[in-house]
Scaffold this active site. Structure first.
Site, PDB file in Angstrom:
ATOM      1  N   LYS A 268      -2.658   6.041  -3.869  1.00 22.64           N
ATOM      2  CA  LYS A 268      -3.827   6.874  -3.536  1.00 22.64           C
ATOM      3  C   LYS A 268      -3.717   8.278  -4.119  1.00 22.64           C
ATOM      4  O   LYS A 268      -2.625   8.862  -4.138  1.00 22.64           O
ATOM      5  CB  LYS A 268      -3.972   6.991  -2.014  1.00 22.64           C
ATOM      6  CG  LYS A 268      -3.883   5.673  -1.272  1.00 22.64           C
ATOM      7  CD  LYS A 268      -4.231   5.828   0.213  1.00 22.64           C
ATOM      8  CE  LYS A 268      -3.853   4.584   0.987  1.00 22.64           C
ATOM      9  NZ  LYS A 268      -2.488   4.598   1.509  1.00 22.64           N
TER      10      LYS A 268
ATOM     11  N   ASP B 173       0.846  -1.194   0.000  1.00 23.63           N
ATOM     12  CA  ASP B 173       0.000   0.000   0.000  1.00 23.63           C
ATOM     13  C   ASP B 173       0.880   1.241   0.000  1.00 23.63           C
ATOM     14  O   ASP B 173       1.758   1.380   0.847  1.00 23.63           O
ATOM     15  CB  ASP B 173      -0.872   0.001   1.260  1.00 23.63           C
ATOM     16  CG  ASP B 173      -1.739   1.238   1.362  1.00 23.63           C
ATOM     17  OD1 ASP B 173      -2.779   1.280   0.679  1.00 23.63           O
ATOM     18  OD2 ASP B 173      -1.373   2.167   2.116  1.00 23.63           O
TER      19      ASP B 173
ATOM     20  N   HIS C 104      -7.712   9.128  -1.423  1.00 25.39           N
ATOM     21  CA  HIS C 104      -7.079   9.035  -0.104  1.00 25.39           C
ATOM     22  C   HIS C 104      -8.006   9.483   1.018  1.00 25.39           C
ATOM     23  O   HIS C 104      -8.063   8.849   2.081  1.00 25.39           O
ATOM     24  CB  HIS C 104      -5.784   9.846  -0.091  1.00 25.39           C
ATOM     25  CG  HIS C 104      -4.825   9.463   0.980  1.00 25.39           C
ATOM     26  ND1 HIS C 104      -3.474   9.465   0.805  1.00 25.39           N
ATOM     27  CD2 HIS C 104      -5.013   9.069   2.262  1.00 25.39           C
ATOM     28  CE1 HIS C 104      -2.865   9.072   1.926  1.00 25.39           C
ATOM     29  NE2 HIS C 104      -3.800   8.828   2.818  1.00 25.39           N
TER      30      HIS C 104
ATOM     31  N   TYR D 249       2.560  10.074   0.809  1.00 27.09           N
ATOM     32  CA  TYR D 249       3.645   9.588   1.665  1.00 27.09           C
ATOM     33  C   TYR D 249       5.013  10.055   1.159  1.00 27.09           C
ATOM     34  O   TYR D 249       6.003   9.956   1.876  1.00 27.09           O
ATOM     35  CB  TYR D 249       3.639   8.045   1.766  1.00 27.09           C
ATOM     36  CG  TYR D 249       2.366   7.455   2.339  1.00 27.09           C
ATOM     37  CD1 TYR D 249       1.453   8.255   3.026  1.00 27.09           C
ATOM     38  CD2 TYR D 249       2.066   6.107   2.192  1.00 27.09           C
ATOM     39  CE1 TYR D 249       0.273   7.716   3.537  1.00 27.09           C
ATOM     40  CE2 TYR D 249       0.892   5.567   2.706  1.00 27.09           C
ATOM     41  CZ  TYR D 249       0.000   6.382   3.363  1.00 27.09           C
ATOM     42  OH  TYR D 249      -1.159   5.853   3.870  1.00 27.09           O
TER      43      TYR D 249
HETATM   44  N1  NAP Z   1      -5.569   5.844   4.614  1.00 26.45           N
HETATM   45  C1  NAP Z   1      -4.995   6.464   5.607  1.00 26.45           C
HETATM   46  O1  NAP Z   1      -5.319   7.610   5.930  1.00 26.45           O
HETATM   47  C2  NAP Z   1      -3.916   5.774   6.366  1.00 26.45           C
HETATM   48  C3  NAP Z   1      -3.525   6.274   7.605  1.00 26.45           C
HETATM   49  C4  NAP Z   1      -2.538   5.584   8.292  1.00 26.45           C
HETATM   50  C5  NAP Z   1      -1.967   4.438   7.757  1.00 26.45           C
HETATM   51  N2  NAP Z   1      -2.360   3.997   6.520  1.00 26.45           N
HETATM   52  C6  NAP Z   1      -1.739   2.813   5.902  1.00 26.45           C
HETATM   53  O2  NAP Z   1      -1.762   1.736   6.794  1.00 26.45           O
HETATM   54  C7  NAP Z   1      -0.438   1.272   7.020  1.00 26.45           C
HETATM   55  C8  NAP Z   1      -0.349   0.663   8.389  1.00 26.45           C
HETATM   56  O3  NAP Z   1      -0.649   1.637   9.374  1.00 26.45           O
HETATM   57  P1  NAP Z   1       0.104   1.693  10.735  1.00 26.45           P
HETATM   58  O4  NAP Z   1       1.477   2.160  10.491  1.00 26.45           O
HETATM   59  O5  NAP Z   1      -0.734   2.440  11.662  1.00 26.45           O
HETATM   60  O6  NAP Z   1       0.122   0.145  11.118  1.00 26.45           O
HETATM   61  P2  NAP Z   1       0.404  -0.649  12.457  1.00 26.45           P
HETATM   62  O7  NAP Z   1       0.960  -1.944  12.008  1.00 26.45           O
HETATM   63  O8  NAP Z   1      -0.815  -0.606  13.318  1.00 26.45           O
HETATM   64  O9  NAP Z   1       1.494   0.174  13.258  1.00 26.45           O
HETATM   65  C9  NAP Z   1       2.809   0.224  12.814  1.00 26.45           C
HETATM   66  C10 NAP Z   1       3.732   0.481  13.984  1.00 26.45           C
HETATM   67  O10 NAP Z   1       3.621  -0.578  14.920  1.00 26.45           O
HETATM   68  C11 NAP Z   1       4.898  -0.977  15.355  1.00 26.45           C
HETATM   69  N3  NAP Z   1       5.028  -2.416  15.079  1.00 26.45           N
HETATM   70  C12 NAP Z   1       4.994  -3.069  13.889  1.00 26.45           C
HETATM   71  N4  NAP Z   1       5.108  -4.384  14.053  1.00 26.45           N
HETATM   72  C13 NAP Z   1       5.242  -4.595  15.379  1.00 26.45           C
HETATM   73  C14 NAP Z   1       5.398  -5.752  16.159  1.00 26.45           C
HETATM   74  N5  NAP Z   1       5.459  -6.957  15.607  1.00 26.45           N
HETATM   75  N6  NAP Z   1       5.480  -5.596  17.495  1.00 26.45           N
HETATM   76  C15 NAP Z   1       5.436  -4.399  18.066  1.00 26.45           C
HETATM   77  N7  NAP Z   1       5.281  -3.256  17.377  1.00 26.45           N
HETATM   78  C16 NAP Z   1       5.184  -3.350  16.042  1.00 26.45           C
HETATM   79  C17 NAP Z   1       5.923  -0.195  14.567  1.00 26.45           C
HETATM   80  O11 NAP Z   1       6.444   0.819  15.369  1.00 26.45           O
HETATM   81  P3  NAP Z   1       8.023   0.939  15.635  1.00 26.45           P
HETATM   82  O12 NAP Z   1       8.717   0.302  14.479  1.00 26.45           O
HETATM   83  O13 NAP Z   1       8.254   2.374  15.773  1.00 26.45           O
HETATM   84  O14 NAP Z   1       8.190   0.197  16.907  1.00 26.45           O
HETATM   85  C18 NAP Z   1       5.142   0.477  13.481  1.00 26.45           C
HETATM   86  O15 NAP Z   1       5.527   1.801  13.233  1.00 26.45           O
HETATM   87  C19 NAP Z   1       0.443   2.467   6.735  1.00 26.45           C
HETATM   88  O16 NAP Z   1       1.786   2.175   6.434  1.00 26.45           O
HETATM   89  C20 NAP Z   1      -0.271   3.035   5.529  1.00 26.45           C
HETATM   90  O17 NAP Z   1       0.056   2.290   4.364  1.00 26.45           O
HETATM   91  C21 NAP Z   1      -3.343   4.640   5.845  1.00 26.45           C
END
Ligand code: NAP
Length: 312
Positions: free
Chosen positions: A86, A52, A119, A57
């Site tokens: 997006k 994605d 988006h 970004y």
């Molecule tokens: N449409 C939108 O408006 C929108 C908004 C937000 C996101 N998104 C999309 O959704 C994706 C995922 O969102 P998200 O970044 O919020 O996802 P998430 O997987 O909920 O959170 C990611 C964070 O969790 C931590 N993490 C990842 N794996 C882990 C594990 N196994 N154990 C512990 N901590 C872990 C990491 O932090 P650290 O590495 O810092 O520890 C990472 O930065 C984004 O990259 C983007 O593509 C879309």
């Protein structure tokens, strides 16, 4: 939904025969360019096949480069990965949609897209400034274009074979209902924040009824601590089933019928987040009974992207 015995291989059909989406997706919302490249390569190597991205970004070029190199190194065919990007808020005017789409394709080094999303439903002042604001710091919205006008331009991309499927992100159920009524090509995917603290049950139900893929972002609560990764119910289940809290949260998301996006930033985390397996029914029930409710990302209310958690 095709739910094989190996949860990691779940693939969800897209409406209009636009193929299948691997349910376990990797998100590229990573501000650092070098980290974007290594994390994308690591995700591909760990087994992720759904990527994605977004114009907003600012790293489509890095993701594209990492994927090209990773596909070549791993002997993986381009057709074996699923790629989304997006349309940003400042490109909602219909005449700006195709140029924005082509610019994304060019940065990604691709000649077609599996999925193109609007988006957010909020149109910003059209132009190259992605965050247009007045002198008081208020966002300059564009009242001269409606969401359905932008959608018509998205439909035209599908008509002309430029992308297989189109959808929306950061939309509410009400917003989706009204767009759905008027859309000639119905949205294939809706990408929104969802996790046990924000299960979005009504939206998920509507999506299931209409064969729209519900794609959850922030399934780990964006890694915020305190938060879902330290929730006592999640931690207890993780200990019981011999998995990590992250693996429990990701399995829950897939087993309730959503696709998801997660953002592991290291190779070890990528392997961990890909190595999920089916949870027993009683564990799913326990998670469904969690009462905490929390929205982490306000983008759905304003169109202003993201959240940089204070606690990190
Ligand atoms: N449409 C939108 O408006 C929108 C908004 C937000 C996101 N998104 C999309 O959704 C994706 C995922 O969102 P998200 O970044 O919020 O996802 P998430 O997987 O909920 O959170 C990611 C964070 O969790 C931590 N993490 C990842 N794996 C882990 C594990 N196994 N154990 C512990 N901590 C872990 C990491 O932090 P650290 O590495 O810092 O520890 C990472 O930065 C984004 O990259 C983007 O593509 C879309």
């Amino acid at each position: 939904m095709n739910a094989p015995s190996d949860l990691r291989m779940t693939r969800i059909p897209l409406n209009h025969g636009a193929g299948h989406m691997p349910a376990l997706g990797f998100g590229t919302l990573i501000p650092d360019a070098a980290l974007t490249i290594t994390a994308t390569r690591d995700a591909l190597e760990a087994g992720f096949r759904h990527f994605d991205r977004a114009e907003r970004y600012g790293n489509e070029r890095e993701v594209g480069r990492a994927l090209q190199a990773g596909l070549a190194a791993g002997g993986i065919a381009c057709e074996d990965i699923f790629v989304t990007t997006k349309l940003w808020n400042s490109n909602h005017r219909p005449e700006r949609v195709e140029p924005a789409f082509e610019a994304s394709l060019d940065r990604l080094g691709l000649n077609y897209l599996d999925l193109y999303l609007i988006h957010t439903p909020f149109a910003f002042q059209p132009g190259d400034e992605q965050d247009p604001r007045d002198q008081n710091g208020n966002i300059l919205y564009d009242r001269g274009v409606t969401l359905i006008e932008t959608w018509r331009a998205m439909e035209s991309l599908v008509d002309r074979g430029k992308c297989r499927a189109i959808g929306l992100s950061d939309i509410t159920l009400d917003g989706l209902l009204s767009l759905y009524e008027s859309a000639r090509i119905k949205p294939a995917v809706v990408q929104v924040e969802a996790h046990p603290y924000l299960p979005e049950k009504e939206l998920l139900e509507f999506c299931k009824q209409k064969n729209i893929v519900f794609l959850a972002f922030a399934p780990l609560g964006h890694g915020m601590r305190p938060g879902l990764l330290e929730d006592p119910v999640i931690s207890a289940i993780a200990a019981r089933v011999g998995k990590t809290p992250a693996q429990v949260l990701l399995a829950w998301a897939l087993q309730r019928g959503t696709a998801l996006l997660t953002t592991p930033r290291t190779a070890a985390r990528a392997r961990e987040n890909f190595d999920i397996s089916t949870l027993p029914e009683d564990a799913l029930d326990e998670i469904n009974r969690i009462q905490t409710r929390q929205r982490l990302n306000e983008v759905v209310k304003t169109g202003v992207p993201g959240f940089i958690p204070q606690s990190r």
